[in-house]
Design a protein around this motif. Structure first.
Motif, PDB file in Angstrom:
ATOM      1  N   ARG A 150     -17.576  -4.416   3.662  1.00  0.00           N
ATOM      2  CA  ARG A 150     -16.119  -4.396   3.551  1.00  0.00           C
ATOM      3  C   ARG A 150     -15.519  -5.714   3.984  1.00  0.00           C
ATOM      4  O   ARG A 150     -16.000  -6.359   4.884  1.00  0.00           O
ATOM      5  CB  ARG A 150     -15.532  -3.307   4.477  1.00  0.00           C
ATOM      6  CG  ARG A 150     -16.013  -1.935   4.231  1.00  0.00           C
ATOM      7  CD  ARG A 150     -15.578  -1.427   2.890  1.00  0.00           C
ATOM      8  NE  ARG A 150     -14.144  -1.557   2.679  1.00  0.00           N
ATOM      9  CZ  ARG A 150     -13.279  -0.627   3.010  1.00  0.00           C
ATOM     10  NH1 ARG A 150     -13.682   0.458   3.598  1.00  0.00           N
ATOM     11  NH2 ARG A 150     -11.998  -0.768   2.766  1.00  0.00           N
ATOM     12  N   ARG A 151     -14.453  -6.065   3.347  1.00  0.00           N
ATOM     13  CA  ARG A 151     -13.617  -7.127   3.894  1.00  0.00           C
ATOM     14  C   ARG A 151     -12.184  -6.827   3.506  1.00  0.00           C
ATOM     15  O   ARG A 151     -11.915  -6.327   2.419  1.00  0.00           O
ATOM     16  CB  ARG A 151     -14.054  -8.508   3.404  1.00  0.00           C
ATOM     17  CG  ARG A 151     -13.886  -8.721   1.930  1.00  0.00           C
ATOM     18  CD  ARG A 151     -14.700  -9.926   1.459  1.00  0.00           C
ATOM     19  NE  ARG A 151     -14.730  -9.937  -0.003  1.00  0.00           N
ATOM     20  CZ  ARG A 151     -13.843 -10.604  -0.752  1.00  0.00           C
ATOM     21  NH1 ARG A 151     -12.902 -11.310  -0.209  1.00  0.00           N
ATOM     22  NH2 ARG A 151     -13.932 -10.564  -2.068  1.00  0.00           N
ATOM     23  N   ALA A 152     -11.278  -7.100   4.427  1.00  0.00           N
ATOM     24  CA  ALA A 152      -9.864  -6.873   4.146  1.00  0.00           C
ATOM     25  C   ALA A 152      -9.155  -8.194   4.103  1.00  0.00           C
ATOM     26  O   ALA A 152      -9.590  -9.167   4.718  1.00  0.00           O
ATOM     27  CB  ALA A 152      -9.256  -5.983   5.222  1.00  0.00           C
ATOM     28  N   ALA A 153      -8.100  -8.243   3.335  1.00  0.00           N
ATOM     29  CA  ALA A 153      -7.341  -9.487   3.201  1.00  0.00           C
ATOM     30  C   ALA A 153      -6.659  -9.828   4.516  1.00  0.00           C
ATOM     31  O   ALA A 153      -6.322  -8.945   5.283  1.00  0.00           O
ATOM     32  CB  ALA A 153      -6.305  -9.354   2.109  1.00  0.00           C
ATOM     33  N   GLY A 202      -3.216  -4.916   0.988  1.00  0.00           N
ATOM     34  CA  GLY A 202      -4.551  -5.283   1.435  1.00  0.00           C
ATOM     35  C   GLY A 202      -5.607  -5.366   0.357  1.00  0.00           C
ATOM     36  O   GLY A 202      -6.789  -5.143   0.628  1.00  0.00           O
ATOM     37  N   HIS A 203      -5.218  -5.703  -0.870  1.00  0.00           N
ATOM     38  CA  HIS A 203      -6.219  -5.888  -1.925  1.00  0.00           C
ATOM     39  C   HIS A 203      -7.141  -7.048  -1.530  1.00  0.00           C
ATOM     40  O   HIS A 203      -6.668  -8.145  -1.236  1.00  0.00           O
ATOM     41  CB  HIS A 203      -5.525  -6.196  -3.256  1.00  0.00           C
ATOM     42  CG  HIS A 203      -6.444  -6.076  -4.444  1.00  0.00           C
ATOM     43  ND1 HIS A 203      -7.594  -6.809  -4.569  1.00  0.00           N
ATOM     44  CD2 HIS A 203      -6.376  -5.290  -5.558  1.00  0.00           C
ATOM     45  CE1 HIS A 203      -8.202  -6.502  -5.713  1.00  0.00           C
ATOM     46  NE2 HIS A 203      -7.484  -5.569  -6.326  1.00  0.00           N
ATOM     47  N   PRO A 204      -8.464  -6.802  -1.524  1.00  0.00           N
ATOM     48  CA  PRO A 204      -9.386  -7.839  -1.006  1.00  0.00           C
ATOM     49  C   PRO A 204      -9.377  -9.143  -1.803  1.00  0.00           C
ATOM     50  O   PRO A 204      -9.778 -10.185  -1.294  1.00  0.00           O
ATOM     51  CB  PRO A 204     -10.764  -7.160  -1.091  1.00  0.00           C
ATOM     52  CG  PRO A 204     -10.603  -5.988  -1.981  1.00  0.00           C
ATOM     53  CD  PRO A 204      -9.157  -5.582  -1.925  1.00  0.00           C
ATOM     54  N   GLY A 219      -6.192  -7.923   8.259  1.00  0.00           N
ATOM     55  CA  GLY A 219      -7.525  -7.452   8.627  1.00  0.00           C
ATOM     56  C   GLY A 219      -7.679  -5.952   8.529  1.00  0.00           C
ATOM     57  O   GLY A 219      -8.748  -5.415   8.787  1.00  0.00           O
ATOM     58  N   MET A 220      -6.606  -5.266   8.167  1.00  0.00           N
ATOM     59  CA  MET A 220      -6.659  -3.807   8.099  1.00  0.00           C
ATOM     60  C   MET A 220      -7.015  -3.370   6.671  1.00  0.00           C
ATOM     61  O   MET A 220      -6.560  -3.963   5.700  1.00  0.00           O
ATOM     62  CB  MET A 220      -5.299  -3.250   8.508  1.00  0.00           C
ATOM     63  CG  MET A 220      -5.302  -1.769   8.800  1.00  0.00           C
ATOM     64  SD  MET A 220      -3.660  -1.213   9.282  1.00  0.00           S
ATOM     65  CE  MET A 220      -3.617  -1.748  10.991  1.00  0.00           C
ATOM     66  N   LEU A 221      -7.860  -2.332   6.572  1.00  0.00           N
ATOM     67  CA  LEU A 221      -8.283  -1.862   5.246  1.00  0.00           C
ATOM     68  C   LEU A 221      -7.131  -1.158   4.533  1.00  0.00           C
ATOM     69  O   LEU A 221      -6.255  -0.580   5.172  1.00  0.00           O
ATOM     70  CB  LEU A 221      -9.458  -0.888   5.403  1.00  0.00           C
ATOM     71  CG  LEU A 221     -10.712  -1.510   6.017  1.00  0.00           C
ATOM     72  CD1 LEU A 221     -11.735  -0.445   6.342  1.00  0.00           C
ATOM     73  CD2 LEU A 221     -11.299  -2.545   5.059  1.00  0.00           C
ATOM     74  N   ARG A 229      -3.763   1.163   5.827  1.00  0.00           N
ATOM     75  CA  ARG A 229      -2.349   0.833   5.584  1.00  0.00           C
ATOM     76  C   ARG A 229      -1.653   2.035   4.955  1.00  0.00           C
ATOM     77  O   ARG A 229      -0.515   2.353   5.282  1.00  0.00           O
ATOM     78  CB  ARG A 229      -2.241  -0.399   4.685  1.00  0.00           C
ATOM     79  CG  ARG A 229      -2.948  -1.614   5.305  1.00  0.00           C
ATOM     80  CD  ARG A 229      -2.763  -2.874   4.467  1.00  0.00           C
ATOM     81  NE  ARG A 229      -3.774  -3.870   4.855  1.00  0.00           N
ATOM     82  CZ  ARG A 229      -3.630  -5.179   4.748  1.00  0.00           C
ATOM     83  NH1 ARG A 229      -2.507  -5.686   4.263  1.00  0.00           N
ATOM     84  NH2 ARG A 229      -4.588  -6.004   5.112  1.00  0.00           N
ATOM     85  N   TYR A 260      -6.775 -10.712  -2.688  1.00  0.00           N
ATOM     86  CA  TYR A 260      -5.645 -11.536  -2.255  1.00  0.00           C
ATOM     87  C   TYR A 260      -5.865 -11.946  -0.806  1.00  0.00           C
ATOM     88  O   TYR A 260      -5.595 -11.195   0.126  1.00  0.00           O
ATOM     89  CB  TYR A 260      -4.331 -10.774  -2.443  1.00  0.00           C
ATOM     90  CG  TYR A 260      -4.059 -10.525  -3.916  1.00  0.00           C
ATOM     91  CD1 TYR A 260      -3.204 -11.360  -4.635  1.00  0.00           C
ATOM     92  CD2 TYR A 260      -4.703  -9.496  -4.607  1.00  0.00           C
ATOM     93  CE1 TYR A 260      -2.998 -11.175  -5.989  1.00  0.00           C
ATOM     94  CE2 TYR A 260      -4.504  -9.294  -5.965  1.00  0.00           C
ATOM     95  CZ  TYR A 260      -3.653 -10.146  -6.648  1.00  0.00           C
ATOM     96  OH  TYR A 260      -3.440  -9.964  -7.995  1.00  0.00           O
ATOM     97  N   GLN A 261      -6.404 -13.145  -0.624  1.00  0.00           N
ATOM     98  CA  GLN A 261      -6.795 -13.618   0.704  1.00  0.00           C
ATOM     99  C   GLN A 261      -5.607 -14.245   1.423  1.00  0.00           C
ATOM    100  O   GLN A 261      -5.022 -15.208   0.934  1.00  0.00           O
ATOM    101  CB  GLN A 261      -7.920 -14.650   0.567  1.00  0.00           C
ATOM    102  CG  GLN A 261      -9.277 -14.045   0.234  1.00  0.00           C
ATOM    103  CD  GLN A 261      -9.820 -13.205   1.396  1.00  0.00           C
ATOM    104  OE1 GLN A 261      -9.859 -13.666   2.539  1.00  0.00           O
ATOM    105  NE2 GLN A 261     -10.215 -11.966   1.109  1.00  0.00           N
ATOM    106  N   VAL A 262      -5.286 -13.684   2.576  1.00  0.00           N
ATOM    107  CA  VAL A 262      -4.197 -14.251   3.370  1.00  0.00           C
ATOM    108  C   VAL A 262      -4.724 -15.501   4.083  1.00  0.00           C
ATOM    109  O   VAL A 262      -5.674 -15.433   4.852  1.00  0.00           O
ATOM    110  CB  VAL A 262      -3.678 -13.217   4.390  1.00  0.00           C
ATOM    111  CG1 VAL A 262      -2.640 -13.862   5.312  1.00  0.00           C
ATOM    112  CG2 VAL A 262      -3.076 -12.018   3.660  1.00  0.00           C
TER     113      VAL A 262
END
Lengths: 449, 263
Positions: A446-449, B59-61, B79-81, B85, B63-65
């Protein structure tokens, strides 16, 4: 070679086991099969295209499996007794036949005024004229090594004969097992006369832990307008090698519905073959497989259109987890003169881990000019957008993966006959997904944005 | 930049948010706040980054903040899945809802409610779904159909609002929920949103058109271009955009006026 139960070579394995006590006709068939067995070379992953992706065959030696120990007919092994009492034991069961390497343990019965479902030898003895035109004819011993071997060695199985116009309610239940490090060669003979209809459920079984070899062979002949619904649940133990063949002659305007659900065995090679011999028949072959650990599932199908105007439609869906592997080859052959054929073959594969593999090779061989045939295959991972959609609605990732995989199999499961059989098929898939989840096989990083 | 004068505390706070997709910068410093229960509209030309903002909040993976902050009720979302959210009360209605063949609408909704810890008794659940589908003018047969699979564009949008009504989030981001809807469907969908809003749900409506804002009145309007918010104000901004388009705002923000900005 003085002791029959000690190790013998691959080639010597068979003569030792040539069964006695047959009728003259059956003895003749076995002798012919033995000759064929000696003529047909062992399958080889380097020489045979069929076996190219299943090199396990090169190391398999049937002689390493022990000879069956004599068991009383009432002395059913525990794993078979458990299966008999399992979820398929419903009020809809019209007859029950159980066999393992020792022969028939449960003998079946008449299921209508002119329909019988019996253990193999009893069935053959009662109606040998019926079976002479079918056994070894639908599946000729010279066709493949495993067919000849089954024909030489079979001791148990079932013979199902439904007379003209007979509609048998509910379903006939056949359980074929192997245990105790043995090899078992069950034979099922099914003949439906004109206008007859029948539902048959076969379970291919073995216990976990002990290596064993199960070689079921099913021959089917459908008369004009007959309808057979044929459901197979393969739930063998994790050390079992399965070598199966289902071969059907589909007559004029007949309907053949074959469903398979394959979840067990260490490795398997399974042939599903339908020959459309009568005009205007309709054949639907629909199956699924879930692979886990190091399981290897090799399925080969044939839709052979001999007569014109027939439909055949094959859908096979596979999900492979861990380091498991699926191999699929499907051939649609349209013979010269089989005009107006409608044939489809489709194989879809879902890869649940980067180490899992699937090979898919659907092919067409068309010798007629007025036909409609299509083939397709896909392989891919679970779609990221589908996962995100589930997750964004609050569905936890592992649950989302389970939901999507279950959805992937929905059209196969929903094609099983409504009621006990469909629910059992769904339940088995869910149980495997549960097991995959429990062992972390659905837990992608898993990885979250 | 967009602190409101309302007494309600800001529930969703986006501060100087920078987001990249496959290494390409998409958002370059977005700031906006939506207080609890308020309706904010987010407008702007194609390619401004509106949809990306929605995905980043959810939190779509992909789209990297890469910088900045997202807070929901004073808690950081970074960092939250996505499922967490959602459990905290956020909802994103997609511009192009995803089809999941083989998964029926009821099974999907049951799993979503269960995932959010809001499971209902079977009978209450089916009654709720049936009612919400009826109020969105969807045939009950959609319950046993595979979610969004072979749905028309309008059916997908209505199904998003059915889900909104069943899941009852505290804050909904509606990404072009109005696009592709005819006048009647638009009213049905807007009324659906308003029914859930009466429970105090906040809304961020991403739209190109004034039409949906006639039904769901915004407390504030933000205009995005080139990956940031270039204007915030009252509903007069909507009229201004209807009248003059985005060009004057783009010029005022020192941005190039281009008919076909990069998506």
């Amino acid at each position: 070679m003085t002791d029959a139960s000690s190790r013998v070579t691959r080639e010597e394995a068979v003569p030792v086991a040539l069964a006695g006590g047959d009728s003259a006709w059956l003895a003749g068939l076995r002798q012919a099969a033995l000759a064929a067995y000696r003529e047909v070379p062992w399958p080889s992953s380097t020489r045979d295209e069929d076996w190219r992706r299943t090199p396990q065959i090169d190391k398999l030696d049937p002689a390493t499996f022990t000879e069956p120990r004599p068991l009383g007919v009432t002395d059913m092994p525990a794993y078979l007794a458990e299966a008999v009492a399992g979820p398929l034991a419903s009020a809809d069961v019209s007859a029950l036949v159980v066999s393992d390497e020792c022969g028939n343990l449960e003998a079946g019965a008449g299921v209508g005024s002119s329909a019988t479902a019996q253990g193999l030898s009893a069935g053959i003895a009662a109606e040998s004229s019926v079976w002479q035109g079918l056994a070894g004819v639908v599946a000729p011993p010279g066709l493949r090594k495993w067919i000849s071997l089954n024909t030489v060695r079979t001791r148990g199985g079932a013979a199902l004969h439904v007379g003209r116009g007979q509609q048998v309610d509910g379903y006939v239940r056949l359980l074929h097992g192997v245990s105790q490090g043995s090899a078992s060669f069950p034979r099922t003979l099914i003949k439906l006369e004109e206008g007859a209809s029948l539902t048959v459920v076969e379970e291919w079984l073995s216990p976990n832990a002990d290596p064993s070899l199960l070689v079921p062979l099913v021959e089917v002949e459908l008369g004009r307008g007959a309808h057979l619904t044929h459901v197979i649940f393969q739930n063998c133990g994790d050390q079992t090698v399965l070598q199966s063949t289902v071969r059907a002659h589909v007559g004029q305007e007949a309907r053949y519905d074959l469903r398979w659900n394959m979840l067990g065995a260490a490795w398997q090679k399974s042939y599903f073959e339908a020959l459309m011999l009568g005009e205007g028949s309709d054949t639907r072959l629909v199956g699924l497989c879930v692979g886990k650990q190091r399981q290897h599932c090799d399925v080969q199908t044939l839709q052979d259109h001999v007569a014109p105007g027939a439909v055949s439609d094959l859908l096979y869906r596979v999900a492979v987890a861990n380091r498991s592997r699926s191999v699929y080859a499907g051939l649609i052959r349209v013979e010269e003169g089989a005009q107006k054929t409608n044939a489809y073959v489709q194989n879809r594969n879902l890869l649940l881990s980067p180490q899992a593999k699937s090979d898919s090779n659907p092919t067409l061989e068309i010798l007629a000019n007025d036909v409609r045939c299509t083939h397709g295959s896909t392989a891919g991972r679970i779609d990221d957008n589908q996962l995100f959609y589930c997750e964004s609605r609050g569905i936890e990732r592992e649950q989302a993966r389970r939901l999507i995989i279950e959805g992937f199999f929905a059209d196969v499961v929903d094609s099983f006959p409504e009621g006990t059989l469909r629910e059992c098929g769904r339940g088995l898939v869910l149980a495997v997904l549960e097991e995959l989840a429990r062992t972390g096989a659905l837990d992608a990083s898993r990885r979250a944005a | 930049m967009s602190e409101t004068s309302a007494s309600a505390p800001a529930a969703l706070v986006v501060r100087d948010l920078q987001v990249a997709v496959d290494g390409k910068q998409i958002l370059s410093g977005v700031s906006l706040s939506v207080p609890q229960g308020e309706v904010h509209a987010l407008m702007g030309p194609n390619g401004a980054g509106k949809t990306s903002l929605g995905y980043a909040v959810m939190g779509h993976p992909k789209y990297q903040v890469t910088g900045g902050e997202i807070f929901w009720k004073d808690q950081t979302l970074l960092g939250m899945l996505p499922e967490n959210r959602a459990r905290m009360g956020l909802f994103l209605s997609l511009q192009y809802p995803t089809a999941i063949p083989g998964v029926t609408t009821v099974n999907f909704l049951r799993a979503a409610l269960k995932g959010q810890g809001k499971s209902l008794a079977a009978r209450d659940f089916l009654k709720l779904v049936r009612e919400q589908m009826a109020s969105l003018k969807m045939d009950p047969s959609f319950m046993s159909r595979y979610i969004n699979d072979n749905f028309s564009g309008g059916e997908k949008k209505r199904m998003e609002i059915v889900q909104l009504a069943v899941l009852r989030p505290e804050m909904a981001i509606l990404d072009e929920t109005d696009s592709g809807l005819d006048v009647d469907a638009l009213r049905t969908v807007a009324e659906g949103v308003n029914r859930v809003r009466s429970d105090g749900m906040g809304v961020l409506i991403i739209t190109h058109y004034q039409r949906i804002l006639d039904y769901i009145k915004p407390d504030q309007v933000h205009v995005m271009a080139a990956g940031r918010v270039i204007a915030s104000g009252g509903s007069e901004l909507v009229d201004q955009i209807e009248k003059d388009g985005y060009d004057p705002m783009l010029r005022a923000a020192g941005l190039e006026v281009n008919d076909a900005p990069a998506a």
